[in-house]
Design a protein around this motif. Sequence first.
Motif, PDB file in Angstrom:
ATOM      1  N   PHE A 158     -28.304-104.173  -3.021  1.00  0.00           N
ATOM      2  CA  PHE A 158     -29.082-104.026  -2.120  1.00  0.00           C
ATOM      3  C   PHE A 158     -28.924-104.749  -0.743  1.00  0.00           C
ATOM      4  N   TYR A 159     -28.398-105.708  -0.420  1.00  0.00           N
ATOM      5  CA  TYR A 159     -28.431-106.092   1.038  1.00  0.00           C
ATOM      6  C   TYR A 159     -27.541-105.392   1.744  1.00  0.00           C
ATOM      7  N   GLN A 160     -25.954-104.808   1.187  1.00  0.00           N
ATOM      8  CA  GLN A 160     -25.484-103.710   2.170  1.00  0.00           C
ATOM      9  C   GLN A 160     -26.246-102.281   2.471  1.00  0.00           C
ATOM     10  N   LEU A 161     -26.809-102.208   1.240  1.00  0.00           N
ATOM     11  CA  LEU A 161     -27.032-101.066   2.499  1.00  0.00           C
ATOM     12  C   LEU A 161     -28.248-101.381   2.908  1.00  0.00           C
ATOM     13  N   ILE A 162     -29.535-102.464   3.135  1.00  0.00           N
ATOM     14  CA  ILE A 162     -30.316-103.110   3.892  1.00  0.00           C
ATOM     15  C   ILE A 162     -29.102-102.807   5.487  1.00  0.00           C
ATOM     16  N   GLU A 163     -28.534-103.289   5.211  1.00  0.00           N
ATOM     17  CA  GLU A 163     -27.426-103.269   6.479  1.00  0.00           C
ATOM     18  C   GLU A 163     -27.235-102.543   7.041  1.00  0.00           C
ATOM     19  N   GLU A 164     -26.474-101.676   6.157  1.00  0.00           N
ATOM     20  CA  GLU A 164     -26.462-100.567   6.731  1.00  0.00           C
ATOM     21  C   GLU A 164     -27.664 -99.446   7.681  1.00  0.00           C
ATOM     22  N   GLN A 165     -28.614 -98.885   6.351  1.00  0.00           N
ATOM     23  CA  GLN A 165     -30.139 -99.045   7.229  1.00  0.00           C
ATOM     24  C   GLN A 165     -30.097 -99.389   8.511  1.00  0.00           C
ATOM     25  N   THR A 166     -30.275-100.793   8.900  1.00  0.00           N
ATOM     26  CA  THR A 166     -30.619-102.220  10.335  1.00  0.00           C
ATOM     27  C   THR A 166     -29.347-100.965  11.520  1.00  0.00           C
ATOM     28  N   LYS A 167     -28.208-100.895  10.799  1.00  0.00           N
ATOM     29  CA  LYS A 167     -27.255-100.865  11.644  1.00  0.00           C
ATOM     30  C   LYS A 167     -28.021 -99.127  12.126  1.00  0.00           C
ATOM     31  N   ASN A 168     -28.506 -98.420  11.363  1.00  0.00           N
ATOM     32  CA  ASN A 168     -28.307 -96.734  11.359  1.00  0.00           C
ATOM     33  C   ASN A 168     -29.654 -97.167  12.718  1.00  0.00           C
ATOM     34  N   LEU A 169     -30.975 -97.775  12.234  1.00  0.00           N
ATOM     35  CA  LEU A 169     -32.381 -98.139  13.073  1.00  0.00           C
ATOM     36  C   LEU A 169     -31.658 -98.723  14.081  1.00  0.00           C
ATOM     37  N   MET A 170     -31.060 -99.442  14.713  1.00  0.00           N
ATOM     38  CA  MET A 170     -30.182-100.000  15.453  1.00  0.00           C
ATOM     39  C   MET A 170     -29.868 -98.792  16.230  1.00  0.00           C
ATOM     40  N   LEU A 171     -29.037 -97.649  15.788  1.00  0.00           N
ATOM     41  CA  LEU A 171     -28.370 -96.891  16.787  1.00  0.00           C
ATOM     42  C   LEU A 171     -29.414 -96.240  17.873  1.00  0.00           C
ATOM     43  N   ALA A 172     -30.227 -95.864  16.402  1.00  0.00           N
ATOM     44  CA  ALA A 172     -31.078 -94.842  16.488  1.00  0.00           C
ATOM     45  C   ALA A 172     -32.217 -95.157  18.027  1.00  0.00           C
ATOM     46  N   GLU A 173     -32.745 -96.590  18.308  1.00  0.00           N
ATOM     47  CA  GLU A 173     -33.703 -96.764  18.970  1.00  0.00           C
ATOM     48  C   GLU A 173     -33.004 -96.452  20.042  1.00  0.00           C
ATOM     49  N   VAL A 174     -32.067 -96.994  20.964  1.00  0.00           N
ATOM     50  CA  VAL A 174     -31.852 -97.260  21.803  1.00  0.00           C
ATOM     51  C   VAL A 174     -30.625 -95.599  21.934  1.00  0.00           C
ATOM     52  N   GLN A 175     -30.650 -94.695  21.413  1.00  0.00           N
ATOM     53  CA  GLN A 175     -29.843 -93.312  21.772  1.00  0.00           C
ATOM     54  C   GLN A 175     -30.797 -91.995  22.113  1.00  0.00           C
TER      55      GLN A 175
END
Length: 327
Positions: free
Chosen positions: A253-270
């Motif tokens: 779950f930690y790895q899945l949350i980490e991956e989704q957090t990366k997606n969230l950060m990329l979406a916010e700046v793009q």
Amino acid sequence: MNSNLKEHYPYPPISQQVDSDEIDLRELFAALWQGKWLIIAMTFVFALGGVGYSLHLPNIYKSEALLAPANEKSGGGLASMASQLGGLASLAGVNLGSGGGSETEIALATLQSRQFISEFIHTHKLAVPLAATEGWDDETNQWIINLERYNPETQTWLKPDDAPADQPAMPTDWQLYKAFSSKLETNKKKDNGLITLSFESQSPVFAQQVVELLVNDINTHAKQEKLAETKTNIGYLRQQLDNTNLTQMQNVFYQLIEEQTKNLMLAEVQDEFVFKTVDPAIVPEEKASPKRALICVLATLLGGMLGVAIVLVRFAFRKDEDENLGS
């Protein structure tokens, strides 16, 4: 001997048939020559009609933008995590599902959907240019308002005199959608995946503005959808994390949350989230239609062909009458 030949060869000799055909051909040309003034008149009338019709048609301008997919990953949300983390998600007991098409395909479908177009029209107040104008004034760069449909001073819609009693004065969302979608065109090239987005209008300025707004809005719409989906995924994964005490599953779950957090950060700046602009839309300087020269040529040819057809039909009827009188 001669009688036997006649029995076996009941038709006239070939030379006589050729002479008969030549006579018919001369008669045909003679009939066309006699009806030359009718043919000329029909050609002239249709030519004038083609010129008048082509001049009556307003100039239509097309503005287009060349776009490239910003991200071609198939699927979204948890489905994309499944492809990246393999069997870890299945160990966590999470059903990640399967992808439903690339983000580009979904964005193109959204771009032409009734809901998105209706919201786009109301957000940018495009109802008047779409349904209450008679043309575009090139000198003032303003719309020519149809005063029977819209009052610009009071900014109110007017119902036509011949409209049904239950029909509202303002055009419905369906009518606006039909008017807008008939001018919108998207084309995806199969060889390189580039996308052409174009819009036609009597106003070159309006056409360019619509294309520019469409690109911005579809990117914003896709970005907001992605952010909402990613936040929902993170919330779900954190809830599952709190409900388990197994160390191995917690690591998943930690790895899945980490991956989704990366997606969230990329979406916010793009900003160009789903479409990158390769060639932006500009104000067109040349009209896309109508093809006035082609219309005039086709009308002239049609008039000439119709005149020839009338002359030939009259000749055929006259010949039949002469043959009937002769018999």
